[in-house]
Scaffold this motif. Structure first.
Motif, short mmCIF file in Angstrom:
data_model
loop_
_atom_site.label_atom_id
_atom_site.label_comp_id
_atom_site.label_asym_id
_atom_site.label_seq_id
_atom_site.Cartn_x
_atom_site.Cartn_y
_atom_site.Cartn_z
N LEU A 1 0.78 -1.03 0.08
CA LEU A 1 0.09 -0.03 -0.09
C LEU A 1 0.74 1.21 -0.08
N ALA A 2 1.98 1.22 0.78
CA ALA A 2 2.93 2.38 0.82
C ALA A 2 3.48 2.59 -0.48
N ALA A 3 3.91 1.53 -1.27
CA ALA A 3 4.41 1.74 -2.74
C ALA A 3 3.59 2.34 -3.49
N LEU A 4 2.14 2.55 -3.33
CA LEU A 4 1.27 3.39 -4.06
C LEU A 4 1.67 5.20 -4.23
N SER A 5 2.35 5.22 -3.26
CA SER A 5 3.02 6.60 -3.38
C SER A 5 3.98 7.09 -4.05
N ILE A 6 4.82 5.83 -4.69
CA ILE A 6 5.83 5.91 -5.36
C ILE A 6 5.98 6.34 -6.72
N GLU A 7 5.04 5.89 -7.50
CA GLU A 7 5.05 6.19 -8.77
C GLU A 7 3.99 7.31 -9.26
N GLN A 8 3.11 7.53 -8.58
CA GLN A 8 1.92 8.54 -8.70
C GLN A 8 2.19 9.53 -7.45
N GLU A 9 1.62 10.63 -7.81
CA GLU A 9 1.56 11.74 -6.62
C GLU A 9 0.48 11.26 -5.83
N TRP A 10 0.47 10.08 -5.35
CA TRP A 10 -0.82 9.91 -4.27
C TRP A 10 -0.23 10.04 -2.75
N HIS A 11 -1.06 10.15 -2.13
CA HIS A 11 -0.59 10.08 -0.53
C HIS A 11 -1.39 9.24 0.22
N VAL A 12 -0.61 8.33 0.63
CA VAL A 12 -1.12 7.17 1.27
C VAL A 12 -1.11 7.43 2.88
N ARG A 13 -1.99 7.38 3.64
CA ARG A 13 -2.25 7.58 4.88
C ARG A 13 -2.78 6.57 5.90
N PHE A 14 -1.94 6.09 6.71
CA PHE A 14 -2.11 4.85 7.60
C PHE A 14 -2.66 5.69 9.04
N ILE A 15 -4.17 4.95 9.35
CA ILE A 15 -4.70 5.44 10.30
C ILE A 15 -4.65 4.45 11.29
N GLU A 16 -4.38 4.94 12.56
CA GLU A 16 -4.36 3.76 13.76
C GLU A 16 -5.75 3.52 13.97
N PHE A 17 -6.01 2.27 14.09
CA PHE A 17 -7.38 1.62 14.38
C PHE A 17 -7.95 2.10 15.70
N MET A 18 -9.06 2.55 15.81
CA MET A 18 -9.54 3.18 17.12
C MET A 18 -10.63 2.14 17.65
N PRO A 19 -10.71 2.29 19.00
CA PRO A 19 -11.74 1.44 19.39
C PRO A 19 -13.19 2.16 19.54
N ILE A 20 -13.56 2.34 18.22
CA ILE A 20 -15.15 3.05 18.03
C ILE A 20 -15.80 2.47 17.05
N GLY A 21 -16.69 1.99 17.11
CA GLY A 21 -17.45 1.23 16.19
C GLY A 21 -17.41 -0.24 16.29
N ASN A 22 -16.17 -1.01 16.57
CA ASN A 22 -16.09 -2.45 16.78
C ASN A 22 -15.56 -2.91 17.79
N ASP A 23 -16.09 -2.56 19.07
CA ASP A 23 -15.07 -3.11 20.14
C ASP A 23 -14.58 -4.43 20.04
N THR A 24 -15.77 -5.51 19.70
CA THR A 24 -15.29 -6.80 19.57
C THR A 24 -13.91 -7.12 18.88
N LEU A 25 -13.76 -6.55 17.42
CA LEU A 25 -12.71 -6.74 16.63
C LEU A 25 -11.44 -6.05 17.35
N PHE A 26 -11.66 -4.87 18.02
CA PHE A 26 -10.48 -3.95 18.74
C PHE A 26 -10.05 -4.98 19.83
N GLY A 27 -11.06 -5.49 20.51
CA GLY A 27 -10.46 -6.54 21.70
C GLY A 27 -10.04 -7.71 21.26
N SER A 28 -10.38 -8.12 20.19
CA SER A 28 -9.78 -9.38 19.92
C SER A 28 -8.30 -9.44 18.90
N LYS A 29 -8.35 -8.29 18.05
CA LYS A 29 -7.20 -8.17 17.37
C LYS A 29 -6.11 -7.00 17.80
#
Ligand code: SAM
Ligand code: SF4
Length: 334
Positions: free
Chosen positions: A178-206
């Protein structure tokens, strides 16, 4: 108690146009979600949104607007609304955050209506993993989203940003691709930390992955430097050596940036809140408008909330990034 830092200028409004979505991303919606959506008649109408911008937010110094949701491209009349906001003389910046599914058809009309900045969520380059993340059965929608991204690129959207929420055991093995998508094109790849908002079960297990470990992987592979290209928001921006685009990190879990926050959020049903994670102080602009409260009075109420925001942020920072929230990102307007 007062904030130790001078308050930021609060001039950025995120406007949720709809709380419904055509995806059901595992990190955004609770499993088996039976969400209580706002009634359609409670959605702010286009006229109400424009009235609030003209008479309340712009006079208070707001000049930068982002349309979000739920999925904002599902909002009927989105192109006309974009045109109307873009044409307000005080609009300095107008952007949209979308899952991209309807973008192949809408990119051109949105561009012609005056939209220039777009963020598209793309959590995987693998059609199966993508489908696993966005939920739903049948044919993977990855191709549709990819087509939307390519169309937006061709049409001329710039900057074109791709949002990635990294979930351990689901898409963390794709960070370098995914980061490599920023190499060839002028694209801005942004990684967002997963927040415990929305799916607490997934957040708790992963659990979640911090920005620094993602950054370390990218640094080890290619080398990175701090970028001079900065966005409006809280991302820390870097550039892979020799890349045309950038990589950004939104680290609201590992690094509390409440004291840098410059935004307010307006939900589709007209609730104005000063903070994503905190409902304290929110005001119901829809009811005020529909009860005929004078716009000058509404403006005063909003001005009070804007002035209190640095204090609310400061309290959030002191208490860590946890808050009282009863809505998902799709409902609040992520
Ligand atoms: N539907 C649009 C989209 O997905 O881009 C706009 C709304 S969505 C709520 C806005 C952003 O919130 C997306 O980039 C999404 O990845 C992010 N988001 C949703 N739930 C999240 C969570 N639990 N942690 C971190 N980011 C989340
Ligand atoms: Fe996914 Fe955005 Fe829809 Fe949430 S609102 S389910 S992040 S597409």
């Amino acid at each position: 108690m007062t904030s130790p830092n001078p308050p930021n200028r609060i001039d950025y409004l995120r406007i949720s146009l709809i709380d419904r979505c055509n995806f059901q991303c595992v990190y955004c919606m609770p499993e088996g979600a039976d969400l209580q959506y706002a009634l359609k008649e409670h959605w702010l109408t286009h006229d109400e949104i424009l009235q609030l911008l003209r008479e309340v937010f712009i006079p208070l110094g707001f000049t930068r607007f982002r349309l979000t949701g739920g999925e904002p491209l599902l909002r009927p009349g989105i192109v006309e609304l974009v045109r109307a906001i873009a044409q307000l003389p005080q609009t300095e910046d107008l952007a949209i955050t979308t899952n991209g599914f309807l973008l192949a058809d809408l990119a051109q009309p949105l561009y012609e209506a005056g939209l220039r900045r777009i963020n598209i969520s793309l959590d995987s380059l693998n059609a199966e993993t993508f489908q696993q993340i966005i939920g739903g059965r049948g044919r993977s929608r990855w191709q549709d989203v990819w087509r939307g991204i390519q169309t937006a690129h061709k049409v001329g959207f710039s900057p074109l940003k791709l949002n990635v929420v990294v979930i351990p055991g689901i898409n963390d093995h794709e960070v370098l691709d995914l980061a490599a998508l920023s190499i060839e094109q002028e694209w801005h790849v942004r990684f967002i930390e997963f927040m415990p908002i929305g799916n607490d079960t997934l957040f708790g297990s992963k659990g979640w992955i911090d920005s620094e470990s993602i950054r370390a992987q990218i640094r080890d592979r290619w080398g990175i430097k701090t970028s001079s290209i900065k966005g409006n928001g809280p991302a820390d921006v870097f550039q892979i050596t020799g890349a045309k685009g950038t990589i950004g990190f939104i680290s609201q879990m590992s690094e509390c940036f409440c004291d840098r926050c410059n935004r307010m959020r307006l939900s589709a049903d007209g609730l104005l809140r000063p903070c994503l994670l905190n409902e304290n102080g929110q005001i119901d602009l829809r009811t005020s408008l529909r009860n005929g409260i004078p716009l000058s009075k509404i403006r005063e109420q909003v001005a009070v909330l804007v002035n209190e925001k640095p204090e609310i942020n400061f309290k959030m920072r002191e208490s860590g990034v946890t808050g009282a929230y009863s809505r998902t990102m799709s409902q609040i307007g992520g």
